[in-house]
Design a protein around this motif. Structure first.
Motif, PDB file in Angstrom:
ATOM      1  N   GLN A 192      -5.320   4.024  11.634  1.00 14.66           N
ATOM      2  CA  GLN A 192      -6.148   2.869  11.291  1.00 14.66           C
ATOM      3  C   GLN A 192      -6.082   1.808  12.377  1.00 14.66           C
ATOM      4  O   GLN A 192      -7.093   1.187  12.704  1.00 14.66           O
ATOM      5  N   VAL A 198      -5.002   6.369  -1.007  1.00 12.39           N
ATOM      6  CA  VAL A 198      -4.304   5.161  -0.591  1.00 12.39           C
ATOM      7  C   VAL A 198      -4.565   4.136  -1.690  1.00 12.39           C
ATOM      8  O   VAL A 198      -5.715   3.843  -2.016  1.00 12.39           O
ATOM      9  N   ALA A 199      -3.477   3.650  -2.282  1.00 16.07           N
ATOM     10  CA  ALA A 199      -3.581   2.688  -3.380  1.00 16.07           C
ATOM     11  C   ALA A 199      -2.763   1.454  -3.040  1.00 16.07           C
ATOM     12  O   ALA A 199      -1.806   1.527  -2.268  1.00 16.07           O
ATOM     13  N   SER A 200      -3.146   0.338  -3.643  1.00 15.73           N
ATOM     14  CA  SER A 200      -2.388  -0.890  -3.413  1.00 15.73           C
ATOM     15  C   SER A 200      -2.046  -1.532  -4.740  1.00 15.73           C
ATOM     16  O   SER A 200      -2.735  -1.344  -5.748  1.00 15.73           O
ATOM     17  N   GLY A 230     -11.736   7.446   5.449  1.00 13.39           N
ATOM     18  CA  GLY A 230     -10.526   7.111   4.706  1.00 13.39           C
ATOM     19  C   GLY A 230      -9.384   7.937   5.266  1.00 13.39           C
ATOM     20  O   GLY A 230      -9.576   8.892   6.025  1.00 13.39           O
ATOM     21  N   SER A 239      -6.325   0.042  -8.142  1.00 16.21           N
ATOM     22  CA  SER A 239      -7.186  -0.073  -6.972  1.00 16.21           C
ATOM     23  C   SER A 239      -7.009   1.129  -6.044  1.00 16.21           C
ATOM     24  O   SER A 239      -5.881   1.479  -5.686  1.00 16.21           O
ATOM     25  N   ILE A 240      -8.117   1.758  -5.663  1.00 12.36           N
ATOM     26  CA  ILE A 240      -8.105   2.828  -4.661  1.00 12.36           C
ATOM     27  C   ILE A 240      -8.651   2.237  -3.371  1.00 12.36           C
ATOM     28  O   ILE A 240      -9.788   1.784  -3.320  1.00 12.36           O
ATOM     29  N   ASP A 241      -7.825   2.210  -2.328  1.00  8.35           N
ATOM     30  CA  ASP A 241      -8.283   1.728  -1.029  1.00  8.35           C
ATOM     31  C   ASP A 241      -9.064   2.810  -0.296  1.00  8.35           C
ATOM     32  O   ASP A 241     -10.038   2.521   0.384  1.00  8.35           O
ATOM     33  N   SER A 242      -8.604   4.053  -0.400  1.00  8.85           N
ATOM     34  CA  SER A 242      -9.377   5.179   0.131  1.00  8.85           C
ATOM     35  C   SER A 242      -8.946   6.449  -0.587  1.00  8.85           C
ATOM     36  O   SER A 242      -7.841   6.545  -1.112  1.00  8.85           O
ATOM     37  N   LYS A 295       0.857  -1.187   0.000  1.00  8.18           N
ATOM     38  CA  LYS A 295       0.000   0.000   0.000  1.00  8.18           C
ATOM     39  C   LYS A 295       0.891   1.234   0.000  1.00  8.18           C
ATOM     40  O   LYS A 295       1.963   1.236   0.592  1.00  8.18           O
TER      41      LYS A 295
END
Length: 173
Positions: free
Chosen positions: A128, A49-51, A150, A29-32, A2
């Motif tokens: 988190q 936040v991307a993974s 997020g 992918s966007i996690d937030s 991430k």
């Protein structure tokens, strides 16, 4: 992996949509994602936040940097940055449970922002891991609704700060 990206962008209509569209078109992918106007209303700070693997994450940075409204993109290193997230949790609670939940909230320095006969709403800001620990202590209670913002974040200190004057000149500190 991430990665947290902090973008400084022109506060123009559709800028968030264009950035999200880039991710969608490329299958990233966007996690937030969070966005808000900065102290200067001409600009918006967006935290993404991307993974993905190293190749995907470096491609994300390169592609976002090319967008017209993007003034700056930084990768926020966890060791040199402060991240926060906000959650609001609506919990079913009778009198007995209410006191127990308030006790747990106090331990985490959470705020009770609404109390009704059969429920209460708790607001908590933190990392988190702090939010996850709080939620794990609520497992015995019925969570009616939960909302998360997020991650948002900034680098520590004054290094790598970008200042923009009224004429649009960019200066790095």
């Amino acid at each position: 992996m991430k990665r947290v990206y902090s973008l400084l962008v022109d506060n123009n209509a559709g800028v968030l949509s264009r950035i999200a569209g880039l991710f969608s078109r490329r299958g990233y992918s966007i996690d937030s994602i969070t966005a808000g106007v900065t102290a200067d209303p001409r600009f918006t700070r967006i935290t993404i936040v991307a993974s993905g693997d190293e190749l995907i994450l470096s491609q994300i940075e390169k592609q976002v940097r090319k967008l017209e409204d993007v003034i700056e993109i930084k990768v926020l290193d966890p060791a040199d940055s402060v991240y926060r997230e906000l959650i609001m949790v609506k919990i079913r609670a009778d009198r007995k449970e209410r006191a127990e939940i308030i006790s747990v909230a106090d331990i985490f320095r959470a705020k009770i922002v609404d109390v009704e006969q059969e429920s209460l709403i708790v607001e908590l800001t933190g990392t988190q891991s702090k939010l996850e620990a709080f939620l794990s202590l609520l497992e015995g209670y019925e969570i009616l609704e939960l909302a998360r913002t997020g991650i948002t974040g900034l680098n520590r200190g004054i290094k790598d700060v970008t200042l923009i004057d009224q004429e649009g000149n960019i200066r790095k500190i």
